[in-house]
Design an enzyme around this catalytic site. Sequence first.
Site, PDB file in Angstrom:
ATOM      1  N   ARG A 213      35.724   1.714  14.194  1.00 21.40           N
ATOM      2  CA  ARG A 213      36.466   0.468  14.453  1.00 21.40           C
ATOM      3  C   ARG A 213      37.506   0.550  15.464  1.00 21.40           C
ATOM      4  O   ARG A 213      37.772  -0.445  16.213  1.00 21.40           O
ATOM      5  CB  ARG A 213      36.689  -0.449  13.197  1.00 21.40           C
ATOM      6  CG  ARG A 213      35.414  -0.816  12.443  1.00 21.40           C
ATOM      7  CD  ARG A 213      35.664  -1.605  11.300  1.00 21.40           C
ATOM      8  NE  ARG A 213      34.729  -1.986  10.638  1.00 21.40           N
ATOM      9  CZ  ARG A 213      34.564  -2.397   9.210  1.00 21.40           C
ATOM     10  NH1 ARG A 213      35.568  -2.483   8.627  1.00 21.40           N
ATOM     11  NH2 ARG A 213      33.464  -2.450   8.830  1.00 21.40           N
TER      12      ARG A 213
ATOM     13  N   GLU B  55      38.219  12.454  -0.568  1.00 15.29           N
ATOM     14  CA  GLU B  55      38.304  12.732  -1.949  1.00 15.29           C
ATOM     15  C   GLU B  55      36.766  13.315  -2.530  1.00 15.29           C
ATOM     16  O   GLU B  55      36.867  13.903  -3.512  1.00 15.29           O
ATOM     17  CB  GLU B  55      38.033  11.248  -2.807  1.00 15.29           C
ATOM     18  CG  GLU B  55      37.297  10.166  -2.235  1.00 15.29           C
ATOM     19  CD  GLU B  55      37.486   9.035  -2.786  1.00 15.29           C
ATOM     20  OE1 GLU B  55      37.111   8.871  -4.010  1.00 15.29           O
ATOM     21  OE2 GLU B  55      37.822   8.065  -2.086  1.00 15.29           O
TER      22      GLU B  55
END
Length: 194
Positions: free
Chosen positions: A80, A117
């Site tokens: 983006r 993560e």
Amino acid sequence: MAAQSDIRINRLALVGEENADHVMSLIRSIPGFPKEGIIFRDFMPVLADAKGLSILMDALEAALPVPVDQFDAVAGLEARGFLFGPALAARLGKRFIAVRKAGKLPPETVHEDYALEYGTASIEIETSAVKPGDRVLVVDDLIATGGTAKAAADLIEKCGGTVAGFSFVMELEGLPGTSVLAGYPLSTLVTMPA
């Protein structure tokens, strides 16, 4: 205001209340995506609206974390950051640097690994994209955990450049992104709960 009550307008207010309201009316909140308990904030309708996109670009320019003469290039993070990074660079008379996901650039690259993560990821730039001494403004849509943004800073510095600052459209509260980038000038247009 027409905006969702849990989204705070930070520096988006620099373009005026009416314009800020217009942009906020275009941001969609989608509960339960990509999984239950998460509210996905979709700003793509802002980019699809000519007036909204113009206001967004005005706001990003008005909210720069450092003066225009304090950076030489604008780096956009895939994907983006590619949507408004080149437009911001062109507006400011700066060159654009693409910070890509690993394996997307055919020329020789420099890469940086960072933790997720659930594992690791890598980003890359062309070896000639950042020249020693370049001052680079990094732009992206969202600051959350800060992993990708910090990896981009490390990559720019590895190439001999310096990070002049970071410019984000949205900030998720309750995540460590801004603290990971402590020490760098930083601006966000809106803030919302994670």
